[in-house]
Design an enzyme around this catalytic site. Structure first.
Site, PDB file in Angstrom:
ATOM      1  N   ASP A  10       0.851  -1.203   0.000  1.00 51.47           N
ATOM      2  CA  ASP A  10       0.000   0.000   0.000  1.00 51.47           C
ATOM      3  C   ASP A  10       0.886   1.253   0.000  1.00 51.47           C
ATOM      4  O   ASP A  10       0.887   2.043   0.951  1.00 51.47           O
ATOM      5  CB  ASP A  10      -0.962  -0.001   1.194  1.00 51.47           C
ATOM      6  CG  ASP A  10      -0.257   0.016   2.553  1.00 51.47           C
ATOM      7  OD1 ASP A  10      -0.885   0.489   3.535  1.00 51.47           O
ATOM      8  OD2 ASP A  10       0.911  -0.411   2.635  1.00 51.47           O
ATOM      9  N   ASP A  15       6.680   1.234   1.999  1.00 52.03           N
ATOM     10  CA  ASP A  15       6.414   0.267   0.930  1.00 52.03           C
ATOM     11  C   ASP A  15       7.295   0.573  -0.293  1.00 52.03           C
ATOM     12  O   ASP A  15       7.821  -0.325  -0.943  1.00 52.03           O
ATOM     13  CB  ASP A  15       4.951   0.339   0.477  1.00 52.03           C
ATOM     14  CG  ASP A  15       3.964   0.093   1.600  1.00 52.03           C
ATOM     15  OD1 ASP A  15       3.763   1.013   2.414  1.00 52.03           O
ATOM     16  OD2 ASP A  15       3.422  -1.016   1.676  1.00 52.03           O
ATOM     17  N   ASN A  39      -2.432   2.823   3.472  1.00 49.80           N
ATOM     18  CA  ASN A  39      -1.813   4.141   3.708  1.00 49.80           C
ATOM     19  C   ASN A  39      -2.607   5.254   3.024  1.00 49.80           C
ATOM     20  O   ASN A  39      -2.660   6.384   3.506  1.00 49.80           O
ATOM     21  CB  ASN A  39      -0.379   4.139   3.202  1.00 49.80           C
ATOM     22  CG  ASN A  39       0.548   3.421   4.160  1.00 49.80           C
ATOM     23  OD1 ASN A  39       0.374   3.496   5.370  1.00 49.80           O
ATOM     24  ND2 ASN A  39       1.507   2.682   3.623  1.00 49.80           N
ATOM     25  N   THR A 123       2.665  -6.045   2.679  1.00 52.18           N
ATOM     26  CA  THR A 123       3.148  -4.989   3.583  1.00 52.18           C
ATOM     27  C   THR A 123       2.074  -3.923   3.807  1.00 52.18           C
ATOM     28  O   THR A 123       2.387  -2.762   4.109  1.00 52.18           O
ATOM     29  CB  THR A 123       4.420  -4.314   3.027  1.00 52.18           C
ATOM     30  OG1 THR A 123       4.100  -3.716   1.749  1.00 52.18           O
ATOM     31  CG2 THR A 123       5.550  -5.316   2.869  1.00 52.18           C
ATOM     32  N   PHE A 164      -1.250  -0.899  12.500  1.00 55.02           N
ATOM     33  CA  PHE A 164      -2.116  -0.406  11.424  1.00 55.02           C
ATOM     34  C   PHE A 164      -2.549  -1.494  10.437  1.00 55.02           C
ATOM     35  O   PHE A 164      -3.737  -1.625  10.141  1.00 55.02           O
ATOM     36  CB  PHE A 164      -1.408   0.725  10.663  1.00 55.02           C
ATOM     37  CG  PHE A 164      -2.227   1.262   9.517  1.00 55.02           C
ATOM     38  CD1 PHE A 164      -2.062   0.764   8.236  1.00 55.02           C
ATOM     39  CD2 PHE A 164      -3.183   2.245   9.732  1.00 55.02           C
ATOM     40  CE1 PHE A 164      -2.833   1.242   7.180  1.00 55.02           C
ATOM     41  CE2 PHE A 164      -3.946   2.729   8.684  1.00 55.02           C
ATOM     42  CZ  PHE A 164      -3.784   2.227   7.401  1.00 55.02           C
ATOM     43  N   ASN A 165      -1.617  -2.283   9.872  1.00 58.17           N
ATOM     44  CA  ASN A 165      -1.976  -3.229   8.811  1.00 58.17           C
ATOM     45  C   ASN A 165      -2.985  -4.275   9.294  1.00 58.17           C
ATOM     46  O   ASN A 165      -3.835  -4.722   8.534  1.00 58.17           O
ATOM     47  CB  ASN A 165      -0.731  -3.935   8.269  1.00 58.17           C
ATOM     48  CG  ASN A 165       0.132  -3.015   7.433  1.00 58.17           C
ATOM     49  OD1 ASN A 165      -0.342  -2.001   6.934  1.00 58.17           O
ATOM     50  ND2 ASN A 165       1.415  -3.344   7.318  1.00 58.17           N
ATOM     51  N   HIS A 240       9.512   0.177   8.329  1.00 58.90           N
ATOM     52  CA  HIS A 240       8.777  -1.073   8.566  1.00 58.90           C
ATOM     53  C   HIS A 240       8.906  -2.090   7.419  1.00 58.90           C
ATOM     54  O   HIS A 240       9.386  -3.205   7.604  1.00 58.90           O
ATOM     55  CB  HIS A 240       7.283  -0.775   8.737  1.00 58.90           C
ATOM     56  CG  HIS A 240       6.936   0.250   9.760  1.00 58.90           C
ATOM     57  ND1 HIS A 240       6.915  -0.003  11.127  1.00 58.90           N
ATOM     58  CD2 HIS A 240       6.555   1.537   9.613  1.00 58.90           C
ATOM     59  CE1 HIS A 240       6.542   1.095  11.765  1.00 58.90           C
ATOM     60  NE2 HIS A 240       6.315   2.051  10.886  1.00 58.90           N
TER      61      HIS A 240
END
Ligand code: RIB
Ligand code: CA
Length: 311
Positions: A10, A15, A39, A123, A164-165, A240
């Site tokens: 995303d 990413d 995102n 991701t 978040f994910n 991340h």
């Protein structure tokens, strides 16, 4: 021997650097990139993926994913990634378009025709992967492993316990973690040690190519949020998503442990939590390799070397 992978992302600043690492490392046979809404909206993350792939000269099939989570409303992280989802650098217009097939159909077509098993690298929120598993359960055995960025052992960044994910689509995550497919989880425990400092940004810029400049500009913008809201990281930004790729390249760069992990989907305070049985108190069979430490210097060097290989 290159590792065959499908990337689901995303973009999103981290990413974007994950894509640079994946393509620049030369370690992967990248079958496709699929995009998730997270995102930013699907419209923007798809466009961002096409822009980054154009920048790095990677012409691989790109498939548009879900517009929203399985059951919940879409949440986005524009407070980190900005209005475009990749605020900061000037990026080229996409030189190619997404495929006509959806992400789920694209993944199915690739797995169906592949002689070898394929590793999936998500991701972003896990909506596309969960939908694929629901629609094509008989193709599950063509997946070698899922190496994902998401979750955390005792921490979150959307709630005190949810990352978040996972939080964005907890039902999708629950389904993926229950799938029986081998999973590597790069959660906040490791990604908050996978820090990029100003000296690292300057190093990437010093490479002198377009990708290095874009990576540095992306990290300059990405760092604003972390320097303002994560002061305990001493000016570092948590890079991340490249962790999920770096672990596939050099797992010995990391510290990890097999644990039983499930995802909370009904909690008042805990929905979206990856509940990690780190001390094996349940006696349940581990289903996830939980990554929780990293050799940061080696990580930055790996990223630097990959970007040196790109335009
Ligand atoms: O919580 C961090 C994760 O959420 C990263 O994948 C970032 O890109 C966002 O998707
Ligand atoms: Ca992401």
């Amino acid at each position: 021997m290159k590792i065959p992978i499908i990337i689901d992302c995303d973009p999103g600043h981290d990413d974007a650097l994950m894509l640079m690492l994946a393509f620049g490392s030369g370690k992967f046979d990248i079958k496709a990139v699929t995009t998730s809404a997270g995102n930013q909206t699907q419209e923007k993350t798809l466009n961002n993926a096409l822009k980054i792939l154009t920048l790095i000269g990677a012409n691989v099939p790109v498939f548009r994913g879900a517009e929203k989570p399985l059951f919940r409303n879409l949440i986005i992280a524009d407070y980190v990634h900005g209005e475009t989802g990749l605020d900061g650098p000037a990026l080229p217009k996409p030189a190619f378009e997404a495929q006509a097939l959806s992400a789920v159909e694209g993944i199915a077509a690739i797995l169906r025709s592949s002689e070898e098993k394929i590793t999936i690298v998500p991701t972003g929120p896990l909506t596309n992967i969960a939908t694929f598993l629901l629609a094509y359960p008989h193709l599950k055995d063509k997946i070698e492993r899922i190496s994902l960025m998401g979750g955390g052992i005792f921490r979150g960044n959307m709630t005190p316990l949810a990352e978040f994910n996972i939080f964005a689509d907890p039902e999708a995550a629950h389904l993926v973690f229950k799938s029986g497919i081998p999973i590597t989880m790069c959660g906040l425990d490791v990604t908050h040690k996978a820090l990029v400092f100003q000296k690292d940004i300057d190093l990437l810029r010093s490479i002198g190519n377009n990708t290095g400049k874009a990576a540095a500009d992306l990290m300059d913008f990405f760092s604003i949020f972390y320097r303002t809201n994560r002061t305990e990281l001493d000016g570092g930004a948590a890079l991340h998503d490249p962790c999920a790729i770096a672990w596939l390249i050099e797992p010995e760069m990391f510290t990890s442990k097999p644990c039983f992990v499930d995802v909370e989907i009904n909690g008042t305070l805990t929905t979206g939590t990856t509940v990690v049985d780190f001390y094996d108190v349940t006696g349940k069979e581990p289903n996830v390799e939980v990554v929780y430490d990293i050799d940061r210097e080696r990580y930055i060097k790996m990223l630097y070397n990959a970007i040196c290989q790109l335009p």
